[in-house]
Design a protein around this motif. Structure first.
Motif, PDB file in Angstrom:
ATOM      1  N   ASP A 144     -18.583  40.185 -56.137  1.00  0.00           N
ATOM      2  CA  ASP A 144     -19.219  38.908 -55.325  1.00  0.00           C
ATOM      3  C   ASP A 144     -20.746  39.141 -54.871  1.00  0.00           C
ATOM      4  O   ASP A 144     -21.615  38.176 -54.891  1.00  0.00           O
ATOM      5  CB  ASP A 144     -18.380  38.573 -54.143  1.00  0.00           C
ATOM      6  N   VAL A 145     -21.199  40.538 -54.659  1.00  0.00           N
ATOM      7  CA  VAL A 145     -22.439  40.648 -54.450  1.00  0.00           C
ATOM      8  C   VAL A 145     -23.285  40.243 -55.707  1.00  0.00           C
ATOM      9  O   VAL A 145     -24.428  39.515 -55.479  1.00  0.00           O
ATOM     10  CB  VAL A 145     -22.876  42.254 -54.025  1.00  0.00           C
ATOM     11  N   CYS A 146     -22.882  40.854 -56.818  1.00  0.00           N
ATOM     12  CA  CYS A 146     -23.710  40.331 -57.950  1.00  0.00           C
ATOM     13  C   CYS A 146     -23.616  38.866 -58.390  1.00  0.00           C
ATOM     14  O   CYS A 146     -24.861  38.420 -58.523  1.00  0.00           O
ATOM     15  CB  CYS A 146     -23.368  41.163 -59.161  1.00  0.00           C
ATOM     16  N   ALA A 147     -22.486  38.299 -58.264  1.00  0.00           N
ATOM     17  CA  ALA A 147     -22.716  36.881 -58.239  1.00  0.00           C
ATOM     18  C   ALA A 147     -23.317  36.208 -57.463  1.00  0.00           C
ATOM     19  O   ALA A 147     -24.070  35.064 -57.781  1.00  0.00           O
ATOM     20  CB  ALA A 147     -21.146  36.324 -57.904  1.00  0.00           C
ATOM     21  N   GLU A 148     -23.533  36.538 -56.198  1.00  0.00           N
ATOM     22  CA  GLU A 148     -24.228  35.774 -55.153  1.00  0.00           C
ATOM     23  C   GLU A 148     -25.807  35.967 -55.425  1.00  0.00           C
ATOM     24  O   GLU A 148     -26.703  35.168 -55.183  1.00  0.00           O
ATOM     25  CB  GLU A 148     -23.915  36.232 -53.421  1.00  0.00           C
ATOM     26  N   ILE A 149     -26.126  37.307 -55.892  1.00  0.00           N
ATOM     27  CA  ILE A 149     -27.524  37.489 -56.297  1.00  0.00           C
ATOM     28  C   ILE A 149     -28.098  36.596 -57.316  1.00  0.00           C
ATOM     29  O   ILE A 149     -28.964  36.219 -57.409  1.00  0.00           O
ATOM     30  CB  ILE A 149     -27.704  38.920 -56.731  1.00  0.00           C
ATOM     31  N   CYS A 150     -26.968  36.424 -58.424  1.00  0.00           N
ATOM     32  CA  CYS A 150     -27.422  35.523 -59.519  1.00  0.00           C
ATOM     33  C   CYS A 150     -27.444  34.102 -58.926  1.00  0.00           C
ATOM     34  O   CYS A 150     -28.400  33.419 -59.273  1.00  0.00           O
ATOM     35  CB  CYS A 150     -26.225  35.463 -60.401  1.00  0.00           C
ATOM     36  N   ALA A 151     -26.605  33.509 -58.028  1.00  0.00           N
ATOM     37  CA  ALA A 151     -26.781  32.212 -57.752  1.00  0.00           C
ATOM     38  C   ALA A 151     -28.014  32.028 -56.610  1.00  0.00           C
ATOM     39  O   ALA A 151     -28.497  31.077 -56.907  1.00  0.00           O
ATOM     40  CB  ALA A 151     -25.412  31.861 -56.738  1.00  0.00           C
ATOM     41  N   GLY A 152     -28.265  33.154 -55.981  1.00  0.00           N
ATOM     42  CA  GLY A 152     -29.358  32.947 -55.318  1.00  0.00           C
ATOM     43  C   GLY A 152     -30.690  33.160 -55.748  1.00  0.00           C
ATOM     44  O   GLY A 152     -31.856  32.587 -55.054  1.00  0.00           O
ATOM     45  N   THR A 153     -30.805  33.682 -56.974  1.00  0.00           N
ATOM     46  CA  THR A 153     -32.084  33.937 -57.420  1.00  0.00           C
ATOM     47  C   THR A 153     -32.180  33.001 -58.883  1.00  0.00           C
ATOM     48  O   THR A 153     -33.324  32.738 -59.284  1.00  0.00           O
ATOM     49  CB  THR A 153     -32.220  35.590 -57.981  1.00  0.00           C
ATOM     50  N   GLY A 154     -31.176  32.723 -59.475  1.00  0.00           N
ATOM     51  CA  GLY A 154     -31.076  32.098 -60.633  1.00  0.00           C
ATOM     52  C   GLY A 154     -31.434  32.930 -61.872  1.00  0.00           C
ATOM     53  O   GLY A 154     -31.341  32.458 -63.044  1.00  0.00           O
ATOM     54  N   TYR A 155     -31.397  34.289 -61.638  1.00  0.00           N
ATOM     55  CA  TYR A 155     -31.461  35.328 -62.614  1.00  0.00           C
ATOM     56  C   TYR A 155     -30.261  35.762 -63.286  1.00  0.00           C
ATOM     57  O   TYR A 155     -29.138  35.602 -62.520  1.00  0.00           O
ATOM     58  CB  TYR A 155     -32.398  36.667 -61.926  1.00  0.00           C
ATOM     59  N   ARG A 156     -30.342  36.399 -64.388  1.00  0.00           N
ATOM     60  CA  ARG A 156     -29.197  36.968 -65.211  1.00  0.00           C
ATOM     61  C   ARG A 156     -28.982  38.121 -64.223  1.00  0.00           C
ATOM     62  O   ARG A 156     -29.682  38.912 -64.011  1.00  0.00           O
ATOM     63  CB  ARG A 156     -29.601  37.250 -66.407  1.00  0.00           C
ATOM     64  N   VAL A 157     -27.588  38.419 -63.873  1.00  0.00           N
ATOM     65  CA  VAL A 157     -27.536  39.921 -63.262  1.00  0.00           C
ATOM     66  C   VAL A 157     -26.506  40.820 -64.260  1.00  0.00           C
ATOM     67  O   VAL A 157     -25.350  40.020 -64.998  1.00  0.00           O
ATOM     68  CB  VAL A 157     -26.888  39.674 -61.815  1.00  0.00           C
ATOM     69  N   VAL A 158     -26.819  41.950 -64.565  1.00  0.00           N
ATOM     70  CA  VAL A 158     -25.980  42.531 -65.520  1.00  0.00           C
ATOM     71  C   VAL A 158     -25.561  43.973 -64.654  1.00  0.00           C
ATOM     72  O   VAL A 158     -26.399  44.734 -64.353  1.00  0.00           O
ATOM     73  CB  VAL A 158     -26.711  43.229 -66.693  1.00  0.00           C
ATOM     74  N   ALA A 159     -24.347  44.015 -64.155  1.00  0.00           N
ATOM     75  CA  ALA A 159     -23.634  45.154 -63.434  1.00  0.00           C
ATOM     76  C   ALA A 159     -23.104  46.093 -64.599  1.00  0.00           C
ATOM     77  O   ALA A 159     -22.706  45.887 -65.752  1.00  0.00           O
ATOM     78  CB  ALA A 159     -22.555  44.558 -62.518  1.00  0.00           C
ATOM     79  N   VAL A 160     -23.141  47.352 -64.058  1.00  0.00           N
ATOM     80  CA  VAL A 160     -22.897  48.508 -64.788  1.00  0.00           C
ATOM     81  C   VAL A 160     -21.891  49.298 -64.245  1.00  0.00           C
ATOM     82  O   VAL A 160     -21.713  49.643 -62.965  1.00  0.00           O
ATOM     83  CB  VAL A 160     -24.020  49.388 -65.119  1.00  0.00           C
ATOM     84  N   ALA A 161     -20.730  49.591 -65.199  1.00  0.00           N
ATOM     85  CA  ALA A 161     -19.451  50.532 -64.718  1.00  0.00           C
ATOM     86  C   ALA A 161     -19.863  51.762 -65.225  1.00  0.00           C
ATOM     87  O   ALA A 161     -19.468  52.109 -66.268  1.00  0.00           O
ATOM     88  CB  ALA A 161     -18.221  49.945 -64.981  1.00  0.00           C
ATOM     89  N   TYR A 162     -20.832  52.479 -64.608  1.00  0.00           N
ATOM     90  CA  TYR A 162     -21.227  53.864 -65.068  1.00  0.00           C
ATOM     91  C   TYR A 162     -19.995  54.698 -64.904  1.00  0.00           C
ATOM     92  O   TYR A 162     -19.116  54.848 -63.849  1.00  0.00           O
ATOM     93  CB  TYR A 162     -22.517  54.646 -64.528  1.00  0.00           C
ATOM     94  N   ARG A 163     -19.918  55.881 -65.579  1.00  0.00           N
ATOM     95  CA  ARG A 163     -18.956  56.849 -65.363  1.00  0.00           C
ATOM     96  C   ARG A 163     -19.065  57.708 -64.154  1.00  0.00           C
ATOM     97  O   ARG A 163     -20.053  57.832 -63.395  1.00  0.00           O
ATOM     98  CB  ARG A 163     -18.988  57.865 -66.431  1.00  0.00           C
TER      99      ARG A 163
END
Length: 308
Positions: free
Chosen positions: A96-115
């Motif tokens: 939800d944090v990433c989705a809200e950053i996307c909505a708030g900026t209009g930017y693409r957000v790429v989240a990473v599930a690192y090891r």
């Protein structure tokens, strides 16, 4: 010892109580799988949903799971690295944090599930973050903003250090209560050793399982503050929480950047604790800080520096 009854308002106390309610009494004795299970359940309890208009795609790049958030035609990409002490967290914990950053900026957000540690020791998490960054640069046009909270702030900074001279695409970095490998004798490590949400003993535990053998504190991919050279790093905005043992890392990093003539802006958020991003829908202080975080990401992506 800090007086948290005075420093923290009722909303943050309620946030702490709600967080603690997700953890059983025997949480300290849980194995790694149990800790992840409890953390995931806590994050699910706080999940605020995704704003309307945000599209999401999951994919894997060189075995690194990514989640891509878009809304419209983005002019910039945010690479977001989640927190969790390198032990817990993933695509769902900060969804939800990433989705809200996307909505708030209009930017693409790429989240990473690192090891994660302890199964995957350093530099596994950094290598996955670097793989994701290389894929973003190859796949999308426009500037890239590095962002992350806590352990993710460490990884974002590590990427900034390791990318110097290799790409001009990184427009800036936004570090949210980051752990940067600072001096454990610094003020906050003592004054907030028993802070709610994160203690000094927690930090020692995370540090103890992250690397094989002695932690490589002069390796900037492990501890960005261990670097000898801070020149030519990207513009940086740092958010720290007043009641957090890691608070001192932010000013220490900002000082090194200023000495290297790198534009940096430091925001120390009063009355907030580590992990306050999850409190943004129940705390005015946390919500206002999150708004500042979004504005910082947006400005960096546009090539603006509104802090002079």
């Amino acid at each position: 010892m800090a007086d948290y009854a005075r420093l923290l308002d009722e909303e943050i106390h309620a946030f702490i109580a709600r967080t603690n309610a997700s953890y059983p009494e025997d949480a300290a004795g849980l194995d790694i799988a149990g800790q992840r299970r409890v953390y995931d359940a806590m994050c699910a309890d706080f999940h605020a949903g995704r704003p309307d208009g945000v599209a999401v795609e999951d994919r894997s790049v060189s075995k690194v799971p990514l989640r891509i958030y878009t809304a419209g035609e983005p002019s910039c990409t945010v690479l977001y690295l989640h927190g969790g002490g390198f032990l817990v967290g993933g695509l769902d914990s900060h969804d939800d944090v990433c989705a809200e950053i996307c909505a708030g900026t209009g930017y693409r957000v790429v989240a990473v599930a690192y090891r994660l540690s302890p199964e995957h020791k350093h530099p596994a998490a950094f290598e996955d973050a670097r793989t994701a960054l290389e894929w973003v640069i190859e796949s999308f046009e426009g500037p890239v903003v590095l962002a992350g909270d806590s352990a993710g702030g460490n990884l974002a900074a590590a990427l900034a250090h390791s990318s110097r001279g290799k790409t001009r695409r990184i427009a800036g970095q936004v570090l949210i209560y980051p752990g940067l490998g600072g001096d454990s004798n610094a003020t906050s490590y003592h004054d907030h050793a028993e802070a709610p949400m994160l203690s000094r003993s927690d930090l020692e535990f995370y540090d103890g399982i992250r690397a094989d053998g002695a932690p490589p504190r002069t390796d900037p991919t492990y501890a960005p503050l261990g670097d000898r050279d801070f020149r030519k790093l990207p513009r940086t905005v740092i958010f720290t929480a007043e009641c957090d043992p890691l608070q001192s890392d932010g000013p220490a990093y900002a000082d090194r950047l200023r000495q290297a003539e790198v534009p940096v802006h430091l925001v120390d958020e009063p009355g907030l604790v580590h992990g306050y991003l999850r409190a943004r829908h129940m705390s005015n202080r946390a919500r206002e800080s999150f708004e500042r975080i979004i504005l910082a990401i947006e400005a960096l992506g546009q090539g603006l520096w509104p802090y002079d």
